[in-house]
Design a protein around this motif. Structure first.
Motif, short mmCIF file in Angstrom:
data_model
loop_
_atom_site.label_atom_id
_atom_site.label_comp_id
_atom_site.label_asym_id
_atom_site.label_seq_id
_atom_site.Cartn_x
_atom_site.Cartn_y
_atom_site.Cartn_z
N UNK A 135 50.97 -14.37 74.18
CA UNK A 135 50.28 -13.09 74.23
C UNK A 135 49.71 -12.80 72.84
N UNK A 136 48.40 -12.64 72.77
CA UNK A 136 47.68 -12.58 71.50
C UNK A 136 47.18 -11.16 71.24
N UNK A 137 47.63 -10.60 70.13
CA UNK A 137 47.22 -9.24 69.77
C UNK A 137 45.71 -9.14 69.59
N UNK A 138 45.04 -10.24 69.29
CA UNK A 138 43.59 -10.22 69.09
C UNK A 138 42.78 -10.44 70.35
N UNK A 139 43.47 -10.71 71.46
CA UNK A 139 42.75 -10.98 72.71
C UNK A 139 42.42 -9.70 73.46
N UNK A 140 41.69 -9.87 74.57
CA UNK A 140 41.40 -8.73 75.43
C UNK A 140 42.70 -8.27 76.09
N UNK A 141 43.08 -7.00 75.95
CA UNK A 141 44.40 -6.56 76.41
C UNK A 141 44.70 -6.86 77.88
N UNK A 142 43.80 -6.49 78.78
CA UNK A 142 44.07 -6.72 80.20
C UNK A 142 44.10 -8.21 80.51
N UNK A 143 43.20 -8.98 79.91
CA UNK A 143 43.20 -10.43 80.13
C UNK A 143 44.50 -11.06 79.66
N UNK A 144 45.02 -10.59 78.52
CA UNK A 144 46.28 -11.14 78.00
C UNK A 144 47.43 -10.87 78.97
N UNK A 145 47.49 -9.66 79.51
CA UNK A 145 48.56 -9.32 80.45
C UNK A 145 48.43 -10.13 81.73
N UNK A 146 47.21 -10.21 82.27
CA UNK A 146 47.02 -10.94 83.53
C UNK A 146 47.26 -12.44 83.35
N UNK A 147 46.92 -12.98 82.19
CA UNK A 147 47.21 -14.39 81.92
C UNK A 147 48.72 -14.62 81.91
N UNK A 148 49.45 -13.68 81.35
CA UNK A 148 50.92 -13.78 81.34
C UNK A 148 51.48 -13.70 82.77
#
Length: 207
Positions: A80-93
């Motif tokens: 989970x990357x603080x610099x990524x798109x927030x929703x994309x990071x959660x959905x990727x997880x």
């Protein structure tokens, strides 16, 4: 002749891998308390003394399995990357955790059984490895919420929800199969669609 990896011979490494694979089947089916050294030896196609040559006890095999599993289990969260798109990071997880339930159901059940028993073999590791990582990622998620990039909610309980909703498909695989029936041999595509929709609606500021 010994190879350089951990001072073990190739034969020793192969035997340990065989024992580990067999133990995963036994422990994930019967739990730690319900498993015996005799069961483990039979599953590994080894004599009991031969198995105990590589691992001194049932506890040692169980701990070996769990220590390796925790590293695998935490890998998607570490990404989970603080610099990524927030929703994309959660959905990727979410997708990664669901894929682990699909591809590693025995490992999921092994870990679930350990936690249900009070985590006797992983309590220290959960405190030293899991808690700091979850706290770190929860702080990132809270920052996204504070910035308005995600709808506000409790980040820790969001993570707990992701765990429970994805790991359900492994830990309760028989129940899922019984309810959906033979006409749905693979529940995971629909599960992914549902969970992505659920968390998008929960977290998207525009939903």
């Amino acid at each position: 002749m010994k190879d350089s990896v951990a001072g073990q011979t190739r034969i020793q490494r192969n035997k340990i891998a065989t024992i580990t694979e067999a133990a995963l089947d036994v422990f994930s089916t019967y739990g730690f308390r319900g498993s015996t050294v005799d069961q483990l030896a039979r599953a590994a196609n080894l004599s009991k003394p031969n198995l105990l040559y590589y691992f001194p006890s049932k506890e040692a095999i169980h701990t070996h399995l769990l220590n390796g599993l925790l590293d695998i289990w935490l890998a998607p969260m570490r990404k989970i990357d603080a610099g990524g798109d927030p929703l994309d990071e959660i959905l990727t997880y979410v997708r990664a955790k669901l894929a682990m339930s699909r591809d590693m159901p025995r490992e999921s059940r092994l870990f679930a059984n350990e936690v249900l028993q009070g985590a006797p073999h992983t309590r220290d590791t959960l405190s030293s490895d899991l808690k700091p990582l979850v706290d770190e990622k929860a702080a990132i998620i809270r920052g996204w919420m504070d910035q308005g990039a995600l709808k506000p909610s409790d980040p820790h309980h969001l993570i707990f929800s992701i765990w429970s909703l994805t790991q359900h498909y492994a830990d309760f695989e028989v129940q899922v199969g019984a309810v959906l029936g033979p006409e749905v041999p693979d529940p995971f595509p629909a599960a992914e669609d549902y969970l992505v929709t659920l968390f998008t609606r929960l977290l998207s500021p525009d939903a």
